[in-house]
Design a protein around this motif. Structure first.
Motif, PDB file in Angstrom:
ATOM      1  N   THR A  65       7.101   0.338   8.566  1.00  0.00           N
ATOM      2  CA  THR A  65       5.812   0.727   9.127  1.00  0.00           C
ATOM      3  C   THR A  65       5.622   0.011  10.458  1.00  0.00           C
ATOM      4  O   THR A  65       6.212  -1.035  10.696  1.00  0.00           O
ATOM      5  CB  THR A  65       4.667   0.388   8.154  1.00  0.00           C
ATOM      6  N   ASP A  66       4.809   0.569  11.311  1.00  0.00           N
ATOM      7  CA  ASP A  66       4.577  -0.045  12.613  1.00  0.00           C
ATOM      8  C   ASP A  66       3.301  -0.865  12.652  1.00  0.00           C
ATOM      9  O   ASP A  66       2.894  -1.341  13.698  1.00  0.00           O
ATOM     10  CB  ASP A  66       4.568   1.015  13.714  1.00  0.00           C
ATOM     11  N   GLN A  67       2.663  -1.025  11.471  1.00  0.00           N
ATOM     12  CA  GLN A  67       1.439  -1.835  11.440  1.00  0.00           C
ATOM     13  C   GLN A  67       1.260  -2.470  10.064  1.00  0.00           C
ATOM     14  O   GLN A  67       1.699  -1.937   9.060  1.00  0.00           O
ATOM     15  CB  GLN A  67       0.228  -0.971  11.776  1.00  0.00           C
ATOM     16  N   ALA A  68       0.621  -3.632  10.053  1.00  0.00           N
ATOM     17  CA  ALA A  68       0.286  -4.291   8.798  1.00  0.00           C
ATOM     18  C   ALA A  68      -0.972  -3.636   8.249  1.00  0.00           C
ATOM     19  O   ALA A  68      -1.904  -3.349   9.013  1.00  0.00           O
ATOM     20  CB  ALA A  68       0.048  -5.779   9.029  1.00  0.00           C
ATOM     21  N   GLN A  69      -0.982  -3.365   6.956  1.00  0.00           N
ATOM     22  CA  GLN A  69      -2.136  -2.697   6.348  1.00  0.00           C
ATOM     23  C   GLN A  69      -2.416  -3.278   4.972  1.00  0.00           C
ATOM     24  O   GLN A  69      -1.503  -3.700   4.275  1.00  0.00           O
ATOM     25  CB  GLN A  69      -1.859  -1.204   6.170  1.00  0.00           C
ATOM     26  N   LEU A 125      -1.460   8.997   0.306  1.00  0.00           N
ATOM     27  CA  LEU A 125      -0.168   8.527   0.793  1.00  0.00           C
ATOM     28  C   LEU A 125      -0.378   7.216   1.532  1.00  0.00           C
ATOM     29  O   LEU A 125      -1.193   7.128   2.447  1.00  0.00           O
ATOM     30  CB  LEU A 125       0.455   9.576   1.717  1.00  0.00           C
ATOM     31  N   LEU A 126       0.359   6.179   1.117  1.00  0.00           N
ATOM     32  CA  LEU A 126       0.209   4.862   1.728  1.00  0.00           C
ATOM     33  C   LEU A 126       1.215   4.637   2.843  1.00  0.00           C
ATOM     34  O   LEU A 126       0.872   4.144   3.918  1.00  0.00           O
ATOM     35  CB  LEU A 126       0.370   3.767   0.676  1.00  0.00           C
ATOM     36  N   ILE A 127       2.475   4.971   2.571  1.00  0.00           N
ATOM     37  CA  ILE A 127       3.534   4.723   3.546  1.00  0.00           C
ATOM     38  C   ILE A 127       4.688   5.677   3.275  1.00  0.00           C
ATOM     39  O   ILE A 127       4.949   6.043   2.139  1.00  0.00           O
ATOM     40  CB  ILE A 127       3.990   3.249   3.495  1.00  0.00           C
ATOM     41  N   GLY A 128       5.344   6.113   4.328  1.00  0.00           N
ATOM     42  CA  GLY A 128       6.478   7.022   4.209  1.00  0.00           C
ATOM     43  C   GLY A 128       6.045   8.470   4.273  1.00  0.00           C
ATOM     44  O   GLY A 128       4.877   8.776   4.523  1.00  0.00           O
ATOM     45  N   ASP A 129       7.000   9.356   4.052  1.00  0.00           N
ATOM     46  CA  ASP A 129       6.747  10.793   4.105  1.00  0.00           C
ATOM     47  C   ASP A 129       7.514  11.454   2.966  1.00  0.00           C
ATOM     48  O   ASP A 129       8.744  11.535   3.025  1.00  0.00           O
ATOM     49  CB  ASP A 129       7.188  11.351   5.457  1.00  0.00           C
ATOM     50  N   PRO A 130       6.816  11.931   1.935  1.00  0.00           N
ATOM     51  CA  PRO A 130       7.498  12.529   0.781  1.00  0.00           C
ATOM     52  C   PRO A 130       8.337  13.757   1.125  1.00  0.00           C
ATOM     53  O   PRO A 130       9.222  14.123   0.364  1.00  0.00           O
ATOM     54  CB  PRO A 130       6.359  12.932  -0.154  1.00  0.00           C
ATOM     55  N   SER A 131       8.102  14.388   2.266  1.00  0.00           N
ATOM     56  CA  SER A 131       8.859  15.588   2.630  1.00  0.00           C
ATOM     57  C   SER A 131      10.180  15.257   3.318  1.00  0.00           C
ATOM     58  O   SER A 131      10.995  16.141   3.553  1.00  0.00           O
ATOM     59  CB  SER A 131       8.027  16.494   3.534  1.00  0.00           C
ATOM     60  N   LYS A 132      10.401  13.977   3.637  1.00  0.00           N
ATOM     61  CA  LYS A 132      11.612  13.567   4.360  1.00  0.00           C
ATOM     62  C   LYS A 132      12.422  12.577   3.532  1.00  0.00           C
ATOM     63  O   LYS A 132      11.879  11.910   2.647  1.00  0.00           O
ATOM     64  CB  LYS A 132      11.215  12.911   5.683  1.00  0.00           C
ATOM     65  N   PRO A 133      13.714  12.439   3.827  1.00  0.00           N
ATOM     66  CA  PRO A 133      14.518  11.430   3.128  1.00  0.00           C
ATOM     67  C   PRO A 133      13.946  10.030   3.352  1.00  0.00           C
ATOM     68  O   PRO A 133      13.473   9.717   4.442  1.00  0.00           O
ATOM     69  CB  PRO A 133      15.894  11.558   3.766  1.00  0.00           C
ATOM     70  N   GLY A 134      13.958   9.212   2.316  1.00  0.00           N
ATOM     71  CA  GLY A 134      13.479   7.842   2.409  1.00  0.00           C
ATOM     72  C   GLY A 134      12.432   7.539   1.363  1.00  0.00           C
ATOM     73  O   GLY A 134      11.917   8.429   0.685  1.00  0.00           O
TER      74      GLY A 134
END
Length: 161
Positions: free
Chosen positions: A30-34, A57-66
């Motif tokens: 992530t690019d920021q602390a949350q 959704l907290l972090i990441g993207d469910p539609s993409k690998p990862g």
């Protein structure tokens, strides 16, 4: 010579596994602390689950690998029919109690009761189901691209009103 060849093969697989692991962590970066607190979450209707479920959704993207993290909130007396996912997932109970069952049909006599702080893992393509009796919030940690396939297609809420 055989020992040297075997050692080289093991090292190659180890390096490959470490690189894959680093990629997964990088994709979740992530690019920021949350901070995330249940009382201040902006919940949205969750279209992949039966009516009544909310997600954030907290972090990441469910539609993409990862890897991605999401909160899921279920109203009292909620059921998620039997289904599978393409990748492993980890579910942690943050509020309430859920029952997690295994198999191709929801059966309330065969689930494991899980209270706040409990977690469970589900392997890829493992048929399972969930239900509760009180409002429940869970943290979903999973790998994308994420999807859900209901064992009974009639249970799939997508495309229904």
């Amino acid at each position: 010579m055989r020992l040297l060849l075997a050692s080289a093969i093991v090292l190659a697989f180890t390096a490959s596994a470490q690189a894959d692991s680093a990629l997964s962590i990088e994709r979740m970066a992530t690019d920021q602390a949350q901070n995330f607190e249940l009382g201040s979450i902006d919940w949205k209707d969750e279209a992949l689950l039966p009516k009544g479920a909310k997600s954030a959704l907290l972090i990441g993207d469910p539609s993409k690998p990862g890897v991605f993290l999401a909160y899921l909130k279920f109203p009292p007396n909620y059921e998620i029919p039997a289904h599978t996912h393409p990748f492993t997932e980890v579910v942690t109970v943050l509020k309430g109690t859920v029952w997690n069952g295994h198999g191709e049909k929801l059966d309330r006599s065969k689930g494991d009761e899980l209270d706040v702080g409990a977690s469970f893992t589900l392997p890829a393509e493992h048929a399972h189901y969930l239900w509760n009796e009180e409002e429940t919030v869970v943290l979903l940690t999973a790998t994308g691209p994420w999807n859900i396939k209901y064992t009974n297609p009639d249970d799939d809420p997508r495309g229904k009103d």
